[in-house]
Scaffold this active site. Structure first.
Site, mmCIF file in Angstrom:
data_model
loop_
_atom_site.group_PDB
_atom_site.id
_atom_site.type_symbol
_atom_site.label_atom_id
_atom_site.label_comp_id
_atom_site.label_asym_id
_atom_site.label_seq_id
_atom_site.Cartn_x
_atom_site.Cartn_y
_atom_site.Cartn_z
ATOM 1 N N VAL A 141 -26.390 2.923 8.346
ATOM 2 C CA VAL A 141 -25.507 4.091 8.129
ATOM 3 C C VAL A 141 -25.938 4.843 6.863
ATOM 4 O O VAL A 141 -25.261 5.753 6.413
ATOM 5 C CB VAL A 141 -24.031 3.620 7.999
ATOM 6 N N HIS A 164 -24.479 3.122 14.588
ATOM 7 C CA HIS A 164 -23.271 2.700 13.859
ATOM 8 C C HIS A 164 -22.733 3.775 12.938
ATOM 9 O O HIS A 164 -21.977 3.481 12.023
ATOM 10 C CB HIS A 164 -23.572 1.411 13.065
ATOM 11 N N CYS A 184 -3.460 17.532 7.010
ATOM 12 C CA CYS A 184 -2.368 17.223 7.961
ATOM 13 C C CYS A 184 -1.613 15.968 7.525
ATOM 14 O O CYS A 184 -0.659 15.548 8.157
ATOM 15 C CB CYS A 184 -2.949 17.007 9.369
ATOM 16 N N ALA A 215 -41.291 -4.517 5.615
ATOM 17 C CA ALA A 215 -41.351 -3.325 6.475
ATOM 18 C C ALA A 215 -42.319 -2.279 5.916
ATOM 19 O O ALA A 215 -43.141 -1.724 6.667
ATOM 20 C CB ALA A 215 -39.941 -2.732 6.597
HETATM 21 C C1 BV8 Z 1 -18.168 -3.655 20.019
HETATM 22 C C2 BV8 Z 1 -21.335 -0.171 10.374
HETATM 23 C C3 BV8 Z 1 -16.823 -3.715 21.857
HETATM 24 C C4 BV8 Z 1 -20.295 -0.412 9.361
HETATM 25 C C5 BV8 Z 1 -21.802 -2.277 11.505
HETATM 26 C C6 BV8 Z 1 -19.337 -12.542 19.759
HETATM 27 C C7 BV8 Z 1 -20.540 -12.454 20.420
HETATM 28 C C8 BV8 Z 1 -21.165 -11.220 20.627
HETATM 29 C C9 BV8 Z 1 -20.580 -10.058 20.146
HETATM 30 C C10 BV8 Z 1 -19.390 -10.159 19.480
HETATM 31 C C11 BV8 Z 1 -18.748 -11.378 19.284
HETATM 32 N N1 BV8 Z 1 -17.609 -11.150 18.611
HETATM 33 C C12 BV8 Z 1 -17.496 -9.811 18.356
HETATM 34 C C13 BV8 Z 1 -18.559 -9.214 18.912
HETATM 35 C C14 BV8 Z 1 -18.865 -7.809 18.902
HETATM 36 C C15 BV8 Z 1 -19.363 -7.375 17.529
HETATM 37 C C16 BV8 Z 1 -20.536 -8.208 17.077
HETATM 38 O O1 BV8 Z 1 -21.651 -7.992 17.506
HETATM 39 N N2 BV8 Z 1 -20.277 -9.165 16.163
HETATM 40 C C17 BV8 Z 1 -21.372 -10.005 15.691
HETATM 41 C C18 BV8 Z 1 -21.238 -10.175 14.179
HETATM 42 C C19 BV8 Z 1 -21.324 -11.319 16.443
HETATM 43 N N3 BV8 Z 1 -19.790 -6.024 17.741
HETATM 44 C C20 BV8 Z 1 -18.903 -5.040 17.612
HETATM 45 O O2 BV8 Z 1 -17.739 -5.188 17.279
HETATM 46 C C21 BV8 Z 1 -19.420 -3.670 17.993
HETATM 47 N N4 BV8 Z 1 -18.476 -3.058 18.878
HETATM 48 O O3 BV8 Z 1 -18.683 -4.661 20.432
HETATM 49 O O4 BV8 Z 1 -17.175 -3.034 20.655
HETATM 50 C C22 BV8 Z 1 -15.658 -3.109 22.432
HETATM 51 C C23 BV8 Z 1 -15.520 -3.243 23.795
HETATM 52 C C24 BV8 Z 1 -14.439 -2.713 24.378
HETATM 53 C C25 BV8 Z 1 -13.475 -2.033 23.619
HETATM 54 C C26 BV8 Z 1 -13.628 -1.902 22.240
HETATM 55 C C27 BV8 Z 1 -14.732 -2.442 21.641
HETATM 56 C C28 BV8 Z 1 -19.562 -2.781 16.768
HETATM 57 C C29 BV8 Z 1 -20.559 -3.391 15.819
HETATM 58 C C30 BV8 Z 1 -20.858 -2.402 14.692
HETATM 59 C C31 BV8 Z 1 -20.427 -3.005 13.376
HETATM 60 N N5 BV8 Z 1 -20.808 -2.087 12.307
HETATM 61 N N6 BV8 Z 1 -22.113 -1.406 10.559
HETATM 62 C C32 BV8 Z 1 -20.880 -0.550 7.983
HETATM 63 O O5 BV8 Z 1 -22.117 -0.579 7.826
HETATM 64 O O6 BV8 Z 1 -20.072 -0.629 7.054
HETATM 65 S S1 BV8 Z 1 -22.746 -3.666 11.699
HETATM 66 C C33 BV8 Z 1 -23.807 -3.930 10.401
HETATM 67 O O7 BV8 Z 1 -24.651 -5.006 10.848
HETATM 68 C C34 BV8 Z 1 -24.782 -2.819 10.064
HETATM 69 O O8 BV8 Z 1 -24.753 -1.709 10.918
HETATM 70 C C35 BV8 Z 1 -26.138 -3.522 10.200
HETATM 71 O O9 BV8 Z 1 -27.144 -2.656 10.454
HETATM 72 C C36 BV8 Z 1 -25.808 -4.389 11.344
HETATM 73 C C37 BV8 Z 1 -26.785 -5.426 11.744
HETATM 74 O O10 BV8 Z 1 -27.193 -6.113 10.583
HETATM 75 P P1 BV8 Z 1 -28.754 -5.983 10.224
HETATM 76 O O11 BV8 Z 1 -29.102 -4.542 10.208
HETATM 77 O O12 BV8 Z 1 -29.515 -6.866 11.124
HETATM 78 O O13 BV8 Z 1 -28.783 -6.449 8.734
HETATM 79 P P2 BV8 Z 1 -28.813 -7.972 8.205
HETATM 80 O O14 BV8 Z 1 -28.472 -7.926 6.757
HETATM 81 O O15 BV8 Z 1 -28.026 -8.835 9.140
HETATM 82 O O16 BV8 Z 1 -30.352 -8.404 8.354
HETATM 83 C C38 BV8 Z 1 -31.359 -7.816 7.547
HETATM 84 C C39 BV8 Z 1 -32.673 -8.302 8.122
HETATM 85 O O17 BV8 Z 1 -33.739 -7.661 7.413
HETATM 86 C C40 BV8 Z 1 -32.893 -9.798 7.962
HETATM 87 O O18 BV8 Z 1 -33.406 -10.312 9.186
HETATM 88 C C41 BV8 Z 1 -33.939 -9.891 6.840
HETATM 89 O O19 BV8 Z 1 -34.798 -11.005 7.044
HETATM 90 C C42 BV8 Z 1 -34.700 -8.623 7.023
HETATM 91 N N7 BV8 Z 1 -35.330 -8.077 5.819
HETATM 92 C C43 BV8 Z 1 -34.833 -8.054 4.550
HETATM 93 N N8 BV8 Z 1 -35.703 -7.402 3.743
HETATM 94 C C44 BV8 Z 1 -36.739 -6.982 4.529
HETATM 95 C C45 BV8 Z 1 -36.510 -7.413 5.850
HETATM 96 N N9 BV8 Z 1 -37.364 -7.168 6.857
HETATM 97 C C46 BV8 Z 1 -38.481 -6.459 6.562
HETATM 98 N N10 BV8 Z 1 -38.771 -6.000 5.319
HETATM 99 C C47 BV8 Z 1 -37.932 -6.248 4.282
HETATM 100 N N11 BV8 Z 1 -38.247 -5.804 3.057
HETATM 101 ZN ZN ZN Z 2 -5.922 15.522 9.697
#
Ligand code: BV8
Ligand code: ZN
Length: 251
Positions: free
Chosen positions: A104, A120, A151, A232
């Site tokens: 984001v 997202h 509002c 990256a």
């Molecule tokens: C939905 C915005 C359905 C906000 C974010 C159980 C099983 C499966 C799914 C679910 C479950 N329980 C709940 C769910 C659904 C849930 C979900 O997936 N939960 C997960 C945690 C299990 N998903 C949702 O709720 C989604 N909506 O499913 O709606 C629905 C259906 C019907 C009706 C209504 C609803 C919405 C999900 C969106 C959440 N919002 N962000 C904010 O940012 O404040 S998620 C957040 O995590 C960010 O967007 C981020 O991008 C995202 C993923 O994380 P990563 O980007 O992977 O970042 P992370 O830190 O984890 O990893 C970094 C990586 O980089 C590492 O691997 C590291 O090794 C590597 N790295 C580090 N440095 C480097 C590098 N690589 C290369 N070079 C480097 N230098």
């Molecule tokens: Zn308003």
């Protein structure tokens, strides 16, 4: 061992026409923006359930608002890094280069990428919970207390919280891109958050050559044809260097 590009990847880069770059928080790590789940990850200090969800916001808008103001402040002082800029450069060498990001932080846009799906949302955009009035790219000085619309409704960040649906135009656009690409690079993501993590699966199922760029192995690593284990910025600069040797810019 220095990062290398395999023969297979070289031949794919030579002939590809349509490339998707699927990114997560790791692509912005070299810009100094903390990831979510790393050692210094922001989720370590506070859990996503407490902050990145609508109920938490309505229960305690000041706490969630302050967290987003804090992250905006971090992002304001940061800039796109070599990874973002490499993708912008790679755009010049292929008929179609599409970025699908979970981030984001607006860094792909600031790096000049022209075709981006923000699954997202975007932390620089906001809207009123009651009337939907948009407050995009408005800089709110107030850090601690949430802001109200004319509002009287509460203003929220235009990001997708847990339990919320992804913007349909963004997700369906990203799905279509994954279904029709020759190659997909997954960059800096743990591949945990759904349904975003489906994008590389869709690309692979559609026959694309898929590569993962990460400093660690992830839950999705086994899915990819190729793993480039490194930062990256380094990996994408290497890929750009090779592309410059073998392809001519088309735009
Ligand atoms: C939905 C915005 C359905 C906000 C974010 C159980 C099983 C499966 C799914 C679910 C479950 N329980 C709940 C769910 C659904 C849930 C979900 O997936 N939960 C997960 C945690 C299990 N998903 C949702 O709720 C989604 N909506 O499913 O709606 C629905 C259906 C019907 C009706 C209504 C609803 C919405 C999900 C969106 C959440 N919002 N962000 C904010 O940012 O404040 S998620 C957040 O995590 C960010 O967007 C981020 O991008 C995202 C993923 O994380 P990563 O980007 O992977 O970042 P992370 O830190 O984890 O990893 C970094 C990586 O980089 C590492 O691997 C590291 O090794 C590597 N790295 C580090 N440095 C480097 C590098 N690589 C290369 N070079 C480097 N230098
Ligand atoms: Zn308003």
């Amino acid at each position: 061992m220095p990062l290398q590009i395999s023969k297979a990847l070289k031949s794919k880069l030579l002939d590809a026409q349509r490339i998707v770059f699927f990114s997560g928080a790791g692509i912005s790590a070299e810009s100094g923006i903390p990831t979510f789940r790393g050692e210094e990850g922001i989720w370590n200090k506070m859990r996503p359930e407490e902050l990145a969800n609508f109920n938490a916001f309505m229960k305690n808008p000041d706490l969630v608002w302050e967290w987003y103001q804090h992250r905006r402040q971090i992002m304001e002082s940061k800039h796109p890094n070599a990874a973002h800029f490499a993708i912008t450069e790679i755009e010049k060498y292929y008929p179609s280069v599409i970025v699908v990001t979970q981030n984001v932080d607006n860094l792909h846009r600031r790096a000049g990428n022209t075709h981006i799906y923000e699954l997202h949302g975007n932390i620089e955009k906001n809207y009123c919970v009651r009337c939907g009035q948009r407050y995009d790219y408005v800089r709110f000085e107030e850090r601690r207390t949430h802001q109200e619309c004319q509002c009287g409704g509460i203003i929220r960040p235009d990001v997708v919280w847990f339990g919320e649906l992804l913007p349909t135009d963004q997700f369906s656009g990203a799905e279509a891109a994954a279904e029709s690409c020759d190659m997909l690079f997954s960059i800096g993501t743990t591949g945990i958050v759904m349904p975003a993590a489906q994008i590389p699966v869709i690309a692979k199922r559609a026959g694309a050559y898929t590569a993962e760029i990460n400093i660690n192995r992830t839950e999705q690593s086994a899915l990819f044809h190729e793993i480039l284990s490194g930062k990256a910025g380094e990996a994408l600069s290497l890929i750009l260097e090779y592309i410059r040797e073998v392809r001519t810019p088309i735009q």
